[in-house]
Design a protein around this motif. Structure first.
Motif, mmCIF file in Angstrom:
data_model
loop_
_atom_site.group_PDB
_atom_site.id
_atom_site.type_symbol
_atom_site.label_atom_id
_atom_site.label_comp_id
_atom_site.label_asym_id
_atom_site.label_seq_id
_atom_site.Cartn_x
_atom_site.Cartn_y
_atom_site.Cartn_z
ATOM 1 N N TYR A 111 0.876 -1.176 0.000
ATOM 2 C CA TYR A 111 0.000 0.000 0.000
ATOM 3 C C TYR A 111 0.911 1.222 0.000
ATOM 4 C CZ TYR A 111 -3.336 -3.475 1.673
ATOM 5 O OH TYR A 111 -4.114 -4.601 1.814
ATOM 6 N N ASP A 151 -6.999 -5.804 4.976
ATOM 7 C CA ASP A 151 -7.018 -5.025 3.728
ATOM 8 C C ASP A 151 -7.966 -3.836 3.892
ATOM 9 O OD1 ASP A 151 -6.443 -4.535 0.912
ATOM 10 O OD2 ASP A 151 -8.546 -5.084 0.623
ATOM 11 N N GLN A 195 -6.800 0.121 4.068
ATOM 12 C CA GLN A 195 -7.302 1.137 3.132
ATOM 13 C C GLN A 195 -7.892 2.321 3.882
ATOM 14 O OE1 GLN A 195 -9.476 -0.267 -0.267
ATOM 15 N NE2 GLN A 195 -8.490 -2.246 -0.105
ATOM 16 N N LYS A 225 -5.033 4.327 5.320
ATOM 17 C CA LYS A 225 -4.360 5.129 4.298
ATOM 18 C C LYS A 225 -5.073 6.485 4.148
ATOM 19 C CE LYS A 225 -3.276 5.013 -0.595
ATOM 20 N NZ LYS A 225 -2.850 4.238 -1.743
ATOM 21 N N THR A 226 -6.394 6.462 4.094
ATOM 22 C CA THR A 226 -7.160 7.707 3.964
ATOM 23 C C THR A 226 -6.914 8.628 5.161
ATOM 24 O OG1 THR A 226 -8.836 6.448 2.803
ATOM 25 C CG2 THR A 226 -9.512 8.597 3.637
#
Ligand code: FES
Ligand SMILES: [Fe+2]
Length: 407
Positions: free
Chosen positions: A190, A358, A362, A365-366
């Motif tokens: 990522y 996962d 994600q 990450k945001t």
């Protein structure tokens, strides 16, 4: 030149001294190129980084490449069967030698002018060089590589911190999960457009879990208050006994590391009652690991140095590795490990196995990218940590200590 460097070191030292304990870092720690250079020198290139599992490179010539900031290492199983690390930098004029990330090689041939190195890093062919050219003194340079109970670690210095404490103390918890016999069932990168510290800081705290991670918060109990958590811990300890696994605790993390050693830690935390493991419905996603005779409904946190964190359920392990790509970009590499003899499609399904971390990564990450945007603003000012950000606060103290440490 030297005066400039001294001047610059003094101003960084002053900035470090000015950091308020228990507060997030000043903006310069995320934006200043001089501080990033110092981090490369004192932290990133001097500490061990998880580079995978030994089972990924079973045969002589099997290799993988580890890229961290400006460095690239070829990790290869040598002709003697041992794992070795080489700087992926040609001894002719410096080109990257290996452009693939994984594979099997009989030799490494530089794509620029074709110098050839054997799998032990020795140069054995170089066209049109003078008769007295000494091939033996142009081997690939070494990168430190070591293996702890199946986990491969690499370090971009000849004098890395000692791994002996981790190797000894973590032998027992790692044996419980039979780390040596695991295999990588899935791996994913990522890329996070944020400074590496923001990515790791996020991983270190669960203050954000209740709001950002509904899936995680359904099963993990880290964000509960102490009383509620202790009740669940007590029930898990009873189940652990019945499952044949011990409750162990090690905290030599970050500032608690012994001098000259890589920091490490281990602890196990209960999941909510109906969760056997970290999966969509709480049901098993792979065969039980190591000594486990049944599901105890726990999740163990292993930490290995500054960049590598593992979460071990009863039936799988999730390994997180955070590294800088550049000052404003980091990489989060996740490995999902299962028992070595488990068969895909029969014993586990990759989508189910990877679902929780996962979706959680994600979402992280945001959050991290939003954090980074605000930290770059002229209105950003360090803010106070909550009681749930203790590990992050210790991590920051460690970073500041390492930046100050004379080489
Ligand atoms: S740079 Fe590698 S052969 Fe010239
Ligand atoms: Fe998170």
């Amino acid at each position: 030149m030297a005066a400039g460097r001294n001047e610059q070191m003094r101003s960084i030292e002053q900035l470090i001294a000015d950091q308020k304990p228990g507060y997030s870092l000043d903006q310069q720690f995320y934006t200043d190129p001089d501080i990033y250079e110092l981090e490369l020198e004192r932290i990133i290139n001097r500490n061990w980084i998880l580079a995978g599992h030994a089972s990924q490179l079973p045969e002589p010539g099997d290799f993988k490449v580890l890229n961290v900031a400006r460095e690239s290492a070829i990790i290869v199983r040598g002709s003697d069967g041992e794992l070795k690390g080489f700087a992926n930098v040609c001894r002719h004029r410096g080109s990257l030698v290996c452009l693939e990330s994984y594979g099997h090689a009989d030799r490494f041939s530089c794509p620029y002018h074709g110098w050839m190195y054997d799998i032990d890093g020795n140069l054995y062919a170089a066209r049109n060089m003078p008769d007295d050219f000494d091939m033996a003194s142009h081997s690939l340079k070494r990168v430190s590589v070591d293996v702890i109970h199946g986990l491969i670690f690499a370090c971009f210095t000849d004098e890395p911190p000692s791994l002996e404490g981790a190797r000894l103390d973590l032998a027992e918890p790692m044996a419980m999960f039979a780390f040596e016999d695991l295999k990588v069932a899935a791996q994913k990168s990522y890329e996070i457009p944020a400074n590496w510290k923001l990515s790791i800081e996020n991983y270190q705290e669960c203050y954000h879990c209740a709001t950002a991670h509904p899936e995680y918060a359904r099963m993990h109990t880290l964000m509960l208050d102490r009383g509620k958590r202790e009740r669940l811990q007590g029930k898990m300890h009873e189940r652990m006994e019945a499952c044949g696994v011990k409750d162990l605790l090690f905290d030599f993390i970050d500032t608690a590391a012994r001098p000259g050693e890589m920091g490490y830690g281990y602890s196990r935390t209960a999941l909510f009652d109906k969760y056997k493991t970290g999966s969509r419905d709480g049901g098993p996603v792979a065969p039980l690991l190591g000594n486990f005779t049944d599901y105890d409904g726990g999740a163990s946190d292993f930490s290995f140095g500054a960049f590598s964190f593992l979460l071990a359920y009863s039936d799988h392990v999730v390994a997180y590795v955070f590294t800088p790509i550049d000052r404003d970009i980091s990489n989060c590499e996740i490995y999902w490990l299962v028992r070595g003899d488990a068969e895909e499609g029969k014993d586990y399904d990759v989508d189910e196995l990877t679902w929780l971390w996962d979706i959680t990564t994600q979402a992280d990450k945001t959050i991290i990218v939003n954090n980074s945007k605000g930290v770059h603003s002229k209105y950003y000012e360090p803010g106070p940590f909550s009681g749930m950000e203790r590990a992050e606060s210790i991590y920051i103290d460690w970073i500041l200590r390492e930046l100050k440490r004379p080489l």
